[in-house]
Structures are given as structure tokens and as C-alpha cells.
Design an enzyme around this catalytic site. Structure first.
Site, PDB file in Angstrom:
ATOM      1  NE  ARG A 106     -17.182 108.748  13.099  1.00 41.24           N
ATOM      2  CZ  ARG A 106     -17.445 109.911  12.774  1.00 41.24           C
ATOM      3  NH1 ARG A 106     -18.649 109.971  13.584  1.00 41.24           N
ATOM      4  NH2 ARG A 106     -17.232 110.314  11.297  1.00 41.24           N
ATOM      5  CB  CYS A 147     -32.406 130.817  20.121  1.00 40.89           C
ATOM      6  SG  CYS A 147     -32.271 130.484  21.460  1.00 40.89           S
ATOM      7  CD  GLU A 148     -29.271 127.607  14.966  1.00 43.32           C
ATOM      8  OE1 GLU A 148     -29.224 127.172  14.514  1.00 43.32           O
ATOM      9  OE2 GLU A 148     -28.224 128.164  15.124  1.00 43.32           O
ATOM     10  CE1 TYR A 197     -19.148 116.750   9.563  1.00 46.46           C
ATOM     11  CE2 TYR A 197     -20.039 116.081  11.598  1.00 46.46           C
ATOM     12  CZ  TYR A 197     -19.393 116.563  10.905  1.00 46.46           C
ATOM     13  OH  TYR A 197     -17.822 117.213  11.479  1.00 46.46           O
ATOM     14  CD  GLU A 207      -3.695 108.954  11.416  1.00 44.09           C
ATOM     15  OE1 GLU A 207      -2.357 109.181  11.177  1.00 44.09           O
ATOM     16  OE2 GLU A 207      -3.868 109.791  10.577  1.00 44.09           O
ATOM     17  N   PRO A 208      -7.616 105.298  13.941  1.00 43.89           N
ATOM     18  CG  PRO A 208      -8.198 103.306  15.157  1.00 43.89           C
ATOM     19  CD  PRO A 208      -6.761 103.470  14.776  1.00 43.89           C
ATOM     20  NE  ARG A 211     -20.466 113.085  14.359  1.00 44.19           N
ATOM     21  CZ  ARG A 211     -21.121 111.488  13.443  1.00 44.19           C
ATOM     22  NH1 ARG A 211     -21.828 111.921  14.446  1.00 44.19           N
ATOM     23  NH2 ARG A 211     -21.232 111.831  12.805  1.00 44.19           N
TER      24      ARG A 211
HETATM   25  N1  LLP Z   1      -6.935 111.080  10.173  1.00 41.75           N
HETATM   26  C1  LLP Z   1      -6.649 111.448  10.102  1.00 41.75           C
HETATM   27  C2  LLP Z   1      -5.852 112.470   9.199  1.00 41.75           C
HETATM   28  C3  LLP Z   1      -8.732 112.250   9.717  1.00 41.75           C
HETATM   29  O1  LLP Z   1      -8.744 113.670   9.535  1.00 41.75           O
HETATM   30  C4  LLP Z   1      -9.370 112.044  10.914  1.00 41.75           C
HETATM   31  C5  LLP Z   1     -10.962 112.218  10.773  1.00 41.75           C
HETATM   32  C6  LLP Z   1      -9.235 110.661  12.187  1.00 41.75           C
HETATM   33  C7  LLP Z   1      -7.549 109.905  11.341  1.00 41.75           C
HETATM   34  C8  LLP Z   1     -10.042 109.234  12.234  1.00 41.75           C
HETATM   35  O2  LLP Z   1     -10.804 109.520  12.016  1.00 41.75           O
HETATM   36  P1  LLP Z   1     -12.025 108.328  12.310  1.00 41.75           P
HETATM   37  O3  LLP Z   1     -11.669 106.860  12.612  1.00 41.75           O
HETATM   38  O4  LLP Z   1     -12.983 109.298  13.527  1.00 41.75           O
HETATM   39  O5  LLP Z   1     -13.271 108.504  11.545  1.00 41.75           O
HETATM   40  N2  LLP Z   1     -16.455 115.649  12.928  1.00 41.75           N
HETATM   41  C9  LLP Z   1     -16.289 114.829  12.261  1.00 41.75           C
HETATM   42  C10 LLP Z   1     -15.533 113.669  12.030  1.00 41.75           C
HETATM   43  C11 LLP Z   1     -14.307 115.308  10.997  1.00 41.75           C
HETATM   44  C12 LLP Z   1     -13.196 112.991  11.300  1.00 41.75           C
HETATM   45  C13 LLP Z   1     -11.965 114.815  11.023  1.00 41.75           C
HETATM   46  N3  LLP Z   1     -11.242 113.799  11.007  1.00 41.75           N
HETATM   47  C14 LLP Z   1     -17.694 113.750  12.471  1.00 41.75           C
HETATM   48  O6  LLP Z   1     -18.298 114.039  13.853  1.00 41.75           O
HETATM   49  O7  LLP Z   1     -17.991 112.992  12.229  1.00 41.75           O
END
Ligand code: LLP
Length: 470
Positions: free
Chosen positions: A322, A397-398, A370, A319-320, A366
Site C-alpha cells: 500500500r 444498486c446498494e 472496511y 513487504e510494503p 474499501r
Molecule cells: N505481506 C503480507 C503477507 C500481506 O498479507 C500483506 C497484505 C502485505 C505484505 C502488504 O501489506 P500493505 O503494505 O499493503 O499494507 N485489502 C485490504 C488490505 C489487505 C492486505 C492483505 N495483506 C485493504 O484494502 O485495506
């Protein structure tokens, strides 16, 4: 000289015009000094579509999506058969993006009724949709069951019981995957690590004190024995923005060991989803592996582990999110005000230049959430003025409203210049807000040298749109 205020990984650039290909999308270049996407200059893009602006290099997005499908299918074909690549739509989702995903042969991972609605609206085959969430509503579950989506990824024992009841009421059979927590502590920011015990996601694989079996084990037995549930397989996702393959391998081992235990009890687990989370380069400090390397290492590991455990390899899915959307996107901002402050460090004072742009934490939260690092370049021209240690900030305003915490920019970067921040395709628009009543930027997709809006810019009328009794 490097600024003593700079982090160790950041070095003063030889050439402030350079565009690091590991950070920018494939279509980005400089032409006549100006940053271009597939030949379209940032000045023209901003004239046509306004500032700030999210730009998606659609060809780059599509080619990264295809690379995951090809690399994983090539690496796994000899041992586990095909791999299903689910695009984690939370990274970036619009109806058009969902169509790109469909056209490139990927499946869709959704994590709410809203994401599911967009996937369905894009015409995605329900059999190719997964639905995640640690707290799905009855409404979301009923939709998923009645649309007969490929997998509802169930997150807890109580949810499993609810799915069974809802499916029975609907006189249907729900396709269920069980999300387990393999107890892996992935090396990433704690808010995006998801496979250790003490967090909200998943069914624990460790028996509670005084218990013989884990809730994961109990859930599998319940699901396997229940008429209105079709147990599709097991799922684990260890976190996000991960570079070290060790965490994925440890998780796969724990999942396969569990599958071997079940196998001995004649419960066959047909599918194993090992989640997403592959890291991308936001700055020069990041060095991610590409899909080929990730796929080859994982295939080798899973091959060895299934042989060791004497189990058949389940069908694998990933499940990619990002790593498909992130590098394909960038944000163009216009510079407003600037100032230089003197910061004390080790008894001396050193300059830090503040460059304020027309967006900020509302289009990219982000950095504030983070401590995420980004980089930026002067984009409408090149400058031969020396680079100075700078911080790009927004207009909210931060004081924490930081766009790029540390970067060297030419000292003459000033009012009216355009600055580009790369690698903003994932979790930017997806997590954007109207904080301070800023209107959200448009998303422009560039494909084969032509630009079109796929999400229009918000207007003040949008800010009034949900007011009742105006
Ligand atoms: N599968 C599941 C069950 C997930 O919870 C996530 C991400 C993904 C796949 C995809 O992950 P990726 O390949 O995109 O890393 N908002 C945060 C990231 C939160 C990710 C949540 N779940 C950020 O901006 O870094």
C-alpha cells in the site's frame, strides 16, 4: 460552521482548491484551477481515456519504491547487512507495474498463482519472488518449486508436509520460509489484522494446551531436518494500514526470541521477514511516518534486541504494498446526479449533499468493506461557492455504495464536473469487480509528463468474453 453530522477529525476547509501533499502524489498540482498530474489536466485525461479513470503517477510510485530500498538499506547496513524489499503485489499488479518494481531493484511478493504468473511474465528473476497464501494449491506449489522461486512462505504444518512431498516428487529442493503468528493484536480494522491467534494465517508460536512445543517449533525442526526443503528463514506480518510502530517492534521481539531459542539448539535462521503494513494518509486525519523513520526505529529496535538475546542479526526483508502504490494513484470520476437530504441529529435537521459519480464499489470496495475513509476534491475547476457537507456515492444498486463518506465540497459541484479521489493506487484496481456489470476503468500511467494506458478500459465485449455458447 462545521456540520454537526461530520466526524470530529473532519474540518470545513478554508480553501476547497487545496491539495494536501501528504494525501496526493508528488506530481499532482493545480494549474489554472484544474487538477493536473505532471502538468496533464484531468479534463484532457478524461477526454483521452474516459471516465472513471485510475491514474498512476509512475514517477511517484518509483520514487516511493526506491525510498524503501534506500531507507532500509541505510538504516540496517551497519548491523544486519542489506535488506530485501519485496513489493506486495496484491496492492496493485500489472505486468508493467511488475517491471517498475524490478527496475527499481525490489523483489516481488506474490500471493497466488495468478500474481506469480504476472511476476514471471514481467521477467522477474524467480530468485527474487516470494509466494504467500494460507491455502496454496498443488499446482501453485509445483510451479513455485519447479521455477525455484526464492521463497515459498509456508503457512501451516500440513502445507509444509505437502511441499516436502511435492519437492520430492519433482526431485527438487524447495526454498521455504515459515510464516508464524507472533500473537500481536495490531491496531487496525479486524479484517486486515493478521498476527493474533484466532485467524486463518500462520503457524502458532504458542503451544496448544497439553503440548510441550508450538506448531511453529515443530515446523522449524521438520523443515531443518528434511532433504527436499531449504529453510530460508522466518516470516511475520501483523496486518495492514498500521501507523503505530509498537506492533512491528513487539512482533520483531517475539520472532528474535524464538530465533534465540533455535540458535541454542544449533538451528541458524538466516533470514527474517517482518512483513508490510505501513499505513498511508487517506484523509487529513492520517499522519503516517515515512520510510526513513520506520526504518530507523526498526533498525534501532532490532539492534537492541539481538544484542540483548546474544544472536546474530538475520538478513531482514520487508513487504510494503500500500505505502508504495497507494499514494501514487488517484481516481477521476464524473459527477452525475446530486441531491440534498436533511438528517436528524440531536433534535435538529442538518443537510447532507449527495454527489453521485460514474463508478463506486466496483472500482473501490474499501469503504464498504472496511469503512475506509477517503477525501475528494472538485478537480476540473475551482469554485468560490461555499463548501457543503457532502457524501460522494457511486452508481451501484446498494445504499452502502459509498466512495467518500464525509467530505466538504463546493455547493455548486454538479453534473459534468470532475471529482478526484486521491490515494486509490492500492487495493482499488486490485479488488475491483464487474458488479452490476459495470466495465472497469482504464489505468493510465503518467511518467515524465506523458500519459499512456497500461490497462485498457473494459468494454461490453469483455463482459461477453467468458460466456460459453453465446
Ligand atoms: N505481506 C503480507 C503477507 C500481506 O498479507 C500483506 C497484505 C502485505 C505484505 C502488504 O501489506 P500493505 O503494505 O499493503 O499494507 N485489502 C485490504 C488490505 C489487505 C492486505 C492483505 N495483506 C485493504 O484494502 O485495506
Amino acid at each position: 460552521m462545521d456540520s454537526p453530522l461530520a466526524p470530529q477529525w473532519l474540518s470545513r476547509p478554508q480553501d476547497t482548491a487545496a491539495l494536501d501533499p501528504k494525501i496526493f502524489s508528488a506530481g499532482v498540482a493545480r494549474n489554472g484551477g484544474e487538477v493536473t498530474v505532471q502538468g496533464l489536466g484531468v479534463t484532457e485525461l478524461v477526454e483521452r481515456f474516459g471516465s472513471p479513470l485510475w491514474v498512476m503517477d509512475e514517477n511517484d510510485f518509483r520514487s516511493r519504491a526506491r525510498q524503501y530500498v534506500d531507507a532500509f538499506n541505510t538504516a540496517f547496513a551497519p548491523l544486519c547487512g542489506g535488506v530485501d524489499v519485496f513489493y506486495a503485489s496484491k496492492a496493485l499488479l500489472t505486468v508493467q507495474v511488475a517491471q517498475w518494481v524490478k527496475e527499481e531493484g525490489l523483489f516481488m511478493d506474490t500471493a497466488s498463482g495468478g500474481e506469480l504468473a504476472i511476476a514471471l511474465r514481467a521477467g522477474t528473476d524467480p530468485a527474487k519472488i516470494g509466494l504467500h497464501g494460507n491455502n496454496k494449491s498443488d499446482d501453485e506449489l509445483q510451479t513455485a518449486i519447479s521455477k525455484n522461486i526464492g521463497r515459498i512462505v509456508v503457512d501451516s504444518l500440513s502445507e509444509l508436509h505437502r511441499v516436502e512431498q511435492l519437492a520430492e516428487q519433482l526431485q527438487l529442493r524447495a526454498n521455504v520460509m515459515l510464516r508464524l503468528t507472533p500473537g500481536v493484536d495490531a491496531s487496525t480494522h479486524e479484517h486486515i489484522a493478521t498476527a493474533h491467534e484466532d485467524q486463518k494465517f500462520g503457524l502458532s508460536m504458542t503451544p496448544a494446551p497439553g503440548e510441550e512445543t508450538s506448531v511453529a517449533y515443530q515446523a522449524v525442526h521438520f523443515a531443518a531436518a528434511t532433504k527436499h526443503i531449504h529453510l530460508v528463514g522466518l516470516h511475520s506480518h501483523i496486518g495492514s494500514q498500521i501507523f503505530d510502530s509498537q506492533g512491528f517492534e513487539t512482533a520483531a521481539t517475539r520472532m528474535l526470541e524464538f530465533i534465540a531459542v533455535l540458535d541454542a539448539e544449533s538451528i541458524q535462521v538466516a533470514e527474517l521477514d517482518i512483513g508490510g503494513g505501513y499505513g498511508i494518509a487517506y484523509t487529513e486525519a492520517d499522519d503516517p511516518d515515512g520510510p526513513e523513520v520506520i526504518a530507523t526505529n526498526l533498525a534501532r529496535h532490532i539492534d537492541a534486541e539481538t544484542a540483548r538475546l546474544g544472536v546474530d542479526c538475520p538478513r531482514i526483508s520487508i513487504e510494503p504494498g500500500r505505502s508504495i502504490a497507494g499514494p501514487a494513484g488517484m481516481t477521476i470520476y464524473t459527477v452525475g446526479t446530486t441531491k440534498t437530504v436533511w438528517v436528524e441529529h440531536g433534535g435538529e435537521h442538518y443537510p447532507r449533499r449527495y454527489v453521485a459519480v460514474d463508478g463506486g464499489m466496483s472500482d473501490n470496495p474499501r469503504p464498504v468493506l472496511y469503512d475506509a475513509d477517503y477525501t475528494a476534491v472538485l478537480a476540473n475547476r475551482v469554485s468560490d461557492v461555499d463548501p457543503v457537507f457532502s457524501r460522494v456515492v457511486g452508481k451501484h444498486c446498494e445504499s452502502g455504495d459509498i466512495v467518500v463518506n464525509t467530505v466538504y465540497l463546493p455547493e455548486d459541484t454538479d453534473h459534468g464536473d470532475l471529482v478526484v479521489v486521491p490515494a486509490t493506487g492500492a487495493y482499488g484496481h486490485a479488488m475491483s469487480s464487474n458488479y452490476n456489470m459495470l466495465t472497469r476503468p482504464a489505468i493510465v500511467a503518467v511518467k515524465d509528463g506523458a500519459a499512456r494506458e497500461i490497462i485498457r478500459r473494459e468494454t461490453y465485449a469483455d463482459l461477453f468474453a467468458r460466456e460459453v455458447d453465446l
